[in-house]
Design an enzyme around this catalytic site. Sequence first.
Site, PDB file in Angstrom:
ATOM      1  N   PRO A 183       1.076  -1.256   0.215  1.00  0.00           N
ATOM      2  CG  PRO A 183       0.200  -0.735   2.014  1.00  0.00           C
ATOM      3  CD  PRO A 183       0.346  -1.892   0.767  1.00  0.00           C
ATOM      4  CG  ASN A 184      -0.903   4.446   1.597  1.00  0.00           C
ATOM      5  OD1 ASN A 184      -1.506   4.391   0.710  1.00  0.00           O
ATOM      6  ND2 ASN A 184      -0.808   4.000   2.271  1.00  0.00           N
ATOM      7  NE  ARG A 210       8.985   6.039   9.225  1.00  0.00           N
ATOM      8  CZ  ARG A 210       8.125   6.154   8.039  1.00  0.00           C
ATOM      9  NH1 ARG A 210       8.767   5.191   7.238  1.00  0.00           N
ATOM     10  NH2 ARG A 210       7.738   6.691   8.273  1.00  0.00           N
ATOM     11  CD  GLU A 212      10.222  -7.315   7.021  1.00  0.00           C
ATOM     12  OE1 GLU A 212       9.522  -5.336   6.836  1.00  0.00           O
ATOM     13  OE2 GLU A 212      10.814  -8.012   7.283  1.00  0.00           O
ATOM     14  CB  ALA A 266       1.089   0.570   6.557  1.00  0.00           C
ATOM     15  NE  ARG A 289       2.656   7.937   2.366  1.00  0.00           N
ATOM     16  CZ  ARG A 289       3.342   6.105   2.710  1.00  0.00           C
ATOM     17  NH1 ARG A 289       4.073   5.570   2.073  1.00  0.00           N
ATOM     18  NH2 ARG A 289       3.043   6.499   3.949  1.00  0.00           N
ATOM     19  CG  ASN A 309       8.375  -2.064   0.731  1.00  0.00           C
ATOM     20  OD1 ASN A 309       7.613  -1.700   1.560  1.00  0.00           O
ATOM     21  ND2 ASN A 309       8.878  -0.845   0.082  1.00  0.00           N
ATOM     22  CE1 TYR A 340       8.442   5.197   3.511  1.00  0.00           C
ATOM     23  CE2 TYR A 340       6.811   7.429   2.967  1.00  0.00           C
ATOM     24  CZ  TYR A 340       7.250   5.732   3.780  1.00  0.00           C
ATOM     25  OH  TYR A 340       6.747   5.456   4.868  1.00  0.00           O
ATOM     26  CG  HIS A 398      10.735  -2.066   4.961  1.00  0.00           C
ATOM     27  ND1 HIS A 398       9.488  -1.468   4.578  1.00  0.00           N
ATOM     28  CD2 HIS A 398      10.583  -3.280   5.959  1.00  0.00           C
ATOM     29  CE1 HIS A 398       8.460  -2.844   5.335  1.00  0.00           C
ATOM     30  NE2 HIS A 398       9.804  -3.903   5.880  1.00  0.00           N
TER      31      HIS A 398
END
Length: 150
Positions: free
Chosen positions: A10-11, A107, A98, A77, A18, A74, A23, A100
């Site tokens: 998502p996103n 964070r 995985e 969320a 964004r 990735n 990012y 990111h």
Amino acid sequence: MHSLLILNGPNLNLLGTRQPEVYGSGTLDMLEDSCAKHAQKSGFQVQCLQSNHEGALIDAIHGARGRHGGIVLNAGAFTHTSIALMDAIYSVEIPTVEVHLSNIHARESFRHQSYIARAAIGQICGFGRQGYLMAIDALVQKLTQPSDVT
């Protein structure tokens, strides 16, 4: 099998617009193109998919069985909430890395939990777009150079 699945959650379709300070300014198309070119250098092809829907990501993981030798994921969320994605990775038994863009451990505390990490062979975070290329390299090595280290 010389194919990898690059899955973005998502996103990530909003990359470039964004929160570029978190990012980066590159778009998802640019990222996918970089992944394809990088994998090709090692004789691998990639299939890329982005979805904002958990079920579509699960379907893609299930569909990877017998088609792809590894997965770069990735999950956005969903990383922090999705037991279903974790179970999908376990169920297909495909090496998954995985990834990111940001360092999730630096964070907010809710981002420190990863259900994906439990099922993945490794996690790469905080290196921006380079993390995807690192994940591809790790999978290429895992799939082409047998090791006695697990």
